[in-house]
Design a protein around this motif. Sequence first.
Motif: not given
Length: 57
Positions: A8-18, A22-24, A28-35
Amino acid sequence: MRKLRYREAEQWDSLGHMTLVVAIEDEFDVELSPDDALAIESFEVAAALVGERTGDG
């Protein structure tokens, strides 16, 4: 207040998502699963995942 949601945000595309995932993980020194990464469709979901991973949620 308008909620920030993926695709819904123009700047939030697939590259922006990844970049966000990575920034999160770095900030926060966490590891997020692909899911987890795919589940992030809004600020609220991201905040809940961080809370779960850091014990604050």
